[in-house]
Scaffold this active site. Structure first.
Site, short mmCIF file in Angstrom:
data_model
loop_
_atom_site.label_atom_id
_atom_site.label_comp_id
_atom_site.label_asym_id
_atom_site.label_seq_id
_atom_site.Cartn_x
_atom_site.Cartn_y
_atom_site.Cartn_z
N GLY A 58 6.13 -43.22 -9.03
CA GLY A 58 6.71 -42.51 -7.88
C GLY A 58 6.90 -43.40 -6.67
O GLY A 58 6.50 -44.57 -6.65
N ASP B 147 10.90 -48.18 -14.17
CA ASP B 147 10.90 -47.54 -12.85
C ASP B 147 11.73 -48.35 -11.86
O ASP B 147 11.96 -47.91 -10.74
CB ASP B 147 9.48 -47.36 -12.31
CG ASP B 147 8.66 -48.65 -12.38
OD1 ASP B 147 8.49 -49.17 -13.49
OD2 ASP B 147 8.22 -49.13 -11.33
P1 AMP Z 1 7.10 -52.17 -8.09
O1 AMP Z 1 6.61 -52.93 -9.28
O2 AMP Z 1 7.04 -52.94 -6.80
O3 AMP Z 1 8.43 -51.59 -8.31
O4 AMP Z 1 6.07 -50.97 -7.83
C1 AMP Z 1 5.55 -50.17 -8.84
C2 AMP Z 1 4.94 -48.92 -8.26
O5 AMP Z 1 3.93 -49.26 -7.31
C3 AMP Z 1 5.91 -48.01 -7.54
O6 AMP Z 1 5.55 -46.69 -7.81
C4 AMP Z 1 5.68 -48.35 -6.09
O7 AMP Z 1 6.02 -47.28 -5.24
C5 AMP Z 1 4.19 -48.63 -6.07
N1 AMP Z 1 3.79 -49.53 -4.97
C6 AMP Z 1 4.05 -50.85 -4.85
N2 AMP Z 1 3.53 -51.33 -3.72
C7 AMP Z 1 2.91 -50.30 -3.09
C8 AMP Z 1 2.18 -50.15 -1.88
N3 AMP Z 1 1.96 -51.15 -1.06
N4 AMP Z 1 1.73 -48.91 -1.58
C9 AMP Z 1 1.92 -47.87 -2.39
N5 AMP Z 1 2.59 -47.94 -3.55
C10 AMP Z 1 3.09 -49.14 -3.91
MG MG Z 2 9.66 -50.35 -7.96
#
Ligand code: AMP
Ligand code: MG
Length: 518
Positions: free
Chosen positions: A100, A269
């Site tokens: 999410g 995602d």
């Molecule tokens: P990503 O690999 O950067 O696309 O992130 C994977 C998941 O981790 C997604 O659901 C992002 O919203 C969540 N996410 C990444 N960084 C953060 C953060 N600093 N705080 C909260 N959720 C995060």
């Molecule tokens: Mg992402």
């Protein structure tokens, strides 16, 4: 600043009934209403005026306090309700459950000039999907996302866009290399824009929870607003929808291969249902041409998301989407046909793309071999992809071949005679092949230069802009922003950016080593 606000996503999809901003599993809902966090001392440091005008915002309005407060989450635009979307995803080949919008908050939809845009903030605080993290983003990753999404747009690669880059004024704790050395960095917020931020994972999460009713609602919404030409909801139109997603995904990845872009985290995602480049994390651009290269140190061991693997990962991700859509289609054959077609289309489109990079427009069965020989040669010694292809358009005869591409070699003085001979052979073949073409060298050059960018946003360039920005100087962000607006133009006064990655950047964190920490 008066925006024409629309509300399609939230009014046509199921909302989470819980309004409290606590981390949790959110079921039977496509999103949760979430308010951005107020920040200590927001400051807008750059605005994409092109994007602002797409939304109907004037240049003068972008300098107002109102603009600053809206696009840093400190004020809610009248009569709008921000929300975070629920999605899941396969990360590095494994189902990860609910992910999410953990640090993205959608502000609103804007209708302008017959387009509908979703506007969201990245780094504006926690949401029900933040899991163990803080919902924030740091300046370095925000500069990279901001500049790169605009760079991709101007390169002609489908992408989400960026509207503004701001400092939050709050410190954010990060362990860049995940090696037990956390430090405070400047917090930042990017406002980003796209017709839709829906990802494969938005459909996967409903399928994984066997929530077929809401899966159907979301697919119907997607078709109605983004794929209306596939027809009214039916099994047939669902198949056509999947076919088009598959085609767009392939088209996107062919573009990435053309410009040497490596996404770095092609989890489901991070796969846009519209075939846009989305979520700029540990991405990078090929410098030395290398099928095995990935900028993402988190993926160092298996290099799943390496340059040469992106087309097959695209297909792997489409298999996951096909599985998610199966319950509303209930027929394997048409899905399999589409997935098989991806492989056939990839071969064709990859060849056509490479031919266009080489200025080959007549058909010739030998071209595959010529291109494979070229790729083998490019792997012989470290050879800069962008400089090589850009220089190649000046080719007129095999005698100048090697000299022409010398600038692309990282260690030109150390090229062995064996390597030189391989290149001489290749240039002989290329020269012969060009004789079959019917256009002049000048026309060929113009066509090649429109496919082979002169200026890409190399990691070291972003890193320089980041280091200056961390000291409060944003002029390099502006300089690069102007540069990337015309990546295929000569821009003679910008030649200093038409160079190989400098040696200082070879093993530097942020240049060749990036992690998911952002
Ligand atoms: P990503 O690999 O950067 O696309 O992130 C994977 C998941 O981790 C997604 O659901 C992002 O919203 C969540 N996410 C990444 N960084 C953060 C953060 N600093 N705080 C909260 N959720 C995060
Ligand atoms: Mg992402």
């Amino acid at each position: 600043m008066k925006l024409k606000i629309k509300e399609t996503f939230t009014s046509e999809n199921p909302a989470d009934s819980i309004l409290k901003n606590t981390r949790r599993q959110v079921t039977e809902a496509a999103y949760s209403f979430t308010i951005p966090k107020k920040t200590k001392d927001p400051k807008v440091i750059h605005v994409s005026q092109e994007m602002a005008s797409e939304l109907g915002i004037s240049e003068k309005e972008t300098t107002s306090d109102f603009f600053k407060n809206i696009f840093t989450g400190n004020k809610i635009y009248p009569n709008t309700r921000p929300y975070a979307m629920c999605y899941g995803g396969h990360q590095f080949g494994h189902w990860a459950g609910q992910l999410g919008d953990g640090r993205a908050i959608n502000l609103f939809e804007v209708a302008h000039q017959n387009k509908n845009w979703k506007v969201q903030l990245k780094g504006a605080g926690e949401t029900p999907y933040s899991r163990t993290a803080d919902g924030l983003a740091v300046l370095r990753s925000s500069v990279r996302e901001y500049l790169c999404s605009e760079a991709m747009f101007h390169l002609g690669v489908p992408t989400t866009r960026a509207l503004s880059l701001s400092l939050s004024g709050d410190p954010v704790l990060r362990d860049i290399l995940y090696n037990g050395n956390p430090a405070y960095e400047k917090g930042a917020i990017v406002s980003r824009v796209a017709p839709s931020f829906l990802r494969f994972g938005n459909y996967e999460i409903f399928a994984a929870r066997k929530d077929i009713k809401n899966l159907k609602t979301l697919v119907n919404y997607t078709i109605k607003h983004h794929f209306p030409h596939v027809g009214n909801p039916s099994k047939k139109s669902y198949v056509s929808f999947f076919k088009e997603v598959s085609e767009r995904t392939l088209e996107l990845i062919i573009h990435w291969q053309r410009v040497g872009f490596v996404h770095g985290v092609m989890n489901t995602d991070n796969m846009s249902i519209l075939g846009l480049t989305i979520d700029f994390g540990p991405y990078g651009w090929l410098e030395g041409f290398d099928h095995g290269w990935t900028p993402n140190t988190t993926d160092n061991q298996h290099k799943r998301y390496r340059y040469g693997n992106q087309p097959s990962i695209g297909l792997w991700n489409l298999y996951q989407l096909a599985n998610a859509l199966y319950p509303i289609i209930e027929d394997v054959a048409p899905l399999e046909n589409i997935l098989n077609q991806y492989k056939i289309d990839f071969e064709k489109q990859w060849l056509a793309m490479m031919q266009s990079k080489l200025g080959l427009f007549m058909s010739d069965d030998q071209d595959i071999e010529l291109i494979q020989n070229l790729e083998d040669n490019l792997h012989l010694v470290e050879t800069d992809m962008t400089i090589f292809f850009r220089k190649l358009s000046d080719f007129t005869n095999e005698k100048q071949g090697l000299q022409l591409i010398e600038k692309a070699f990282y260690t030109p003085s150390k090229i062995s005679s064996e390597v030189k001979n391989q290149w001489i052979l290749w240039f002989e073949k290329y020269s012969l092949r060009l004789h079959k073409e019917r256009i002049s060298s000048k026309d060929r050059k113009a066509k090649m230069d429109a496919k082979n960018p002169k200026y890409i946003l190399r990691n070291y360039m972003s890193q320089m802009a980041i280091e200056e920005a961390e000291k409060g100087d944003y002029s390099l962000i502006e300089e690069l922003y102007q540069l990337i607006k015309k990546p295929y133009d000569e821009q003679i006064d910008q030649e200093k950016w038409f160079v190989k990655r400098p040696e200082w950047a070879r093993n530097k964190v942020g240049c060749s080593m990036l992690s998911c920490s952002s």
